[in-house]
Motif scaffolding. Structure first.
Motif, short mmCIF file in Angstrom:
data_model
loop_
_atom_site.label_atom_id
_atom_site.label_comp_id
_atom_site.label_asym_id
_atom_site.label_seq_id
_atom_site.Cartn_x
_atom_site.Cartn_y
_atom_site.Cartn_z
N SER A 5 -38.77 25.71 19.93
CA SER A 5 -40.01 26.50 19.82
C SER A 5 -39.71 27.83 19.14
O SER A 5 -38.58 28.25 18.99
N VAL A 57 -33.46 15.69 20.15
CA VAL A 57 -34.00 14.60 19.33
C VAL A 57 -32.96 13.52 19.10
O VAL A 57 -33.23 12.32 19.29
N HIS A 114 -32.62 11.21 24.27
CA HIS A 114 -32.58 11.33 22.82
C HIS A 114 -32.23 9.99 22.16
O HIS A 114 -31.73 9.08 22.81
N VAL A 137 -37.28 22.32 22.98
CA VAL A 137 -38.42 21.49 23.35
C VAL A 137 -37.94 20.08 23.68
O VAL A 137 -38.42 19.46 24.63
N ARG A 138 -36.96 19.60 22.92
CA ARG A 138 -36.45 18.25 23.11
C ARG A 138 -35.12 18.09 22.37
O ARG A 138 -34.93 18.64 21.30
N ASN A 171 -39.39 23.52 13.05
CA ASN A 171 -39.14 23.44 14.49
C ASN A 171 -37.94 22.54 14.81
O ASN A 171 -37.78 22.13 15.97
N LEU A 172 -37.12 22.25 13.81
CA LEU A 172 -35.91 21.45 14.04
C LEU A 172 -34.67 22.31 13.84
O LEU A 172 -34.58 23.10 12.90
N ILE A 176 -29.53 17.08 16.65
CA ILE A 176 -30.79 17.63 16.17
C ILE A 176 -31.63 17.95 17.40
O ILE A 176 -31.79 17.10 18.30
N LYS A 186 -36.45 15.94 28.79
CA LYS A 186 -36.43 16.48 27.42
C LYS A 186 -35.05 16.29 26.78
O LYS A 186 -34.91 16.44 25.57
N ARG A 240 -31.73 25.95 10.88
CA ARG A 240 -33.08 25.71 11.40
C ARG A 240 -34.01 25.44 10.23
O ARG A 240 -34.00 26.17 9.24
N GLU A 260 -35.45 19.72 18.74
CA GLU A 260 -36.75 20.30 18.46
C GLU A 260 -36.81 21.60 19.27
O GLU A 260 -36.48 21.61 20.46
#
Length: 155
Positions: free
Chosen positions: A155, A94, A130, A91-92, A34-35, A151, A127, A31, A153
């Motif tokens: 929280s 990526v 990608h 969150v997503r 936030n990735l 990868i 979400k 980590r 994203e």
């Protein structure tokens, strides 16, 4: 109690197992802010047996490759759960990077990697959409048919 994402997966018959131990001198995830970067996951099932072994286009079908890529996706999510404790903290999605153990003339790697991509959308909805790269390679560890890294994203 499992979060919303795990409940969605369970409704599809998908359960997360303990993540596999890395095979060499690396970690399963890192980590940074936030990735969350998740190391490549081969297409092994809960017992450690490969879902598909060998080359796409030379003995392994697109359907078998799709299932293998989905298995890689399940293994990615197991790593995410180990990192965060809860998939609802994603969150997503990526990016996914897919490596397809391919015969030289195999051109359908993107169809194979859809197994992992479709799983991410099933788990996370919009979400889960990608960016993605699919690369055909000459070999993978243990002759796995597919390996996927990611990868997220978080929280």
């Amino acid at each position: 109690m499992a979060g919303t994402v795990e409940q969605k997966l369970a409704a599809q018959g998908i359960t997360l197992n303990e993540p596999r131990t890395p095979m060499a001198n690396y970690v399963g995830f890192v980590r940074s802010g936030n990735l969350l970067f998740v190391s490549g996951q081969v297409c092994a099932n809960a017992e450690g047996k490969l879902i598909a072994k060998g080359k796409l286009g030379a003995g392994v079908t697109i359907e078998q490759g799709y299932a293998a890529a989905q298995g890689c996706g399940v293994n990615l999510l197991a790593q995410v759960k180990a990192a965060l404790g809860d998939l609802d903290k994603v969150v997503r999605v990526v990016r996914l990077g897919g490596f397809i153990n391919s015969a030289p003339d195999f051109l359908d790697g993107p169809k194979v990697l859809n197994g992992a991509s479709d799983l991410m959308v099933t788990a996370f909805g919009d979400k889960g959409r990608h960016a993605r790269t699919t690369v055909g390679v000459a070999s993978l560890p243990s002759d796995a048919a597919v390996e996927v890294d990611a990868i997220f994203e978080v929280s």
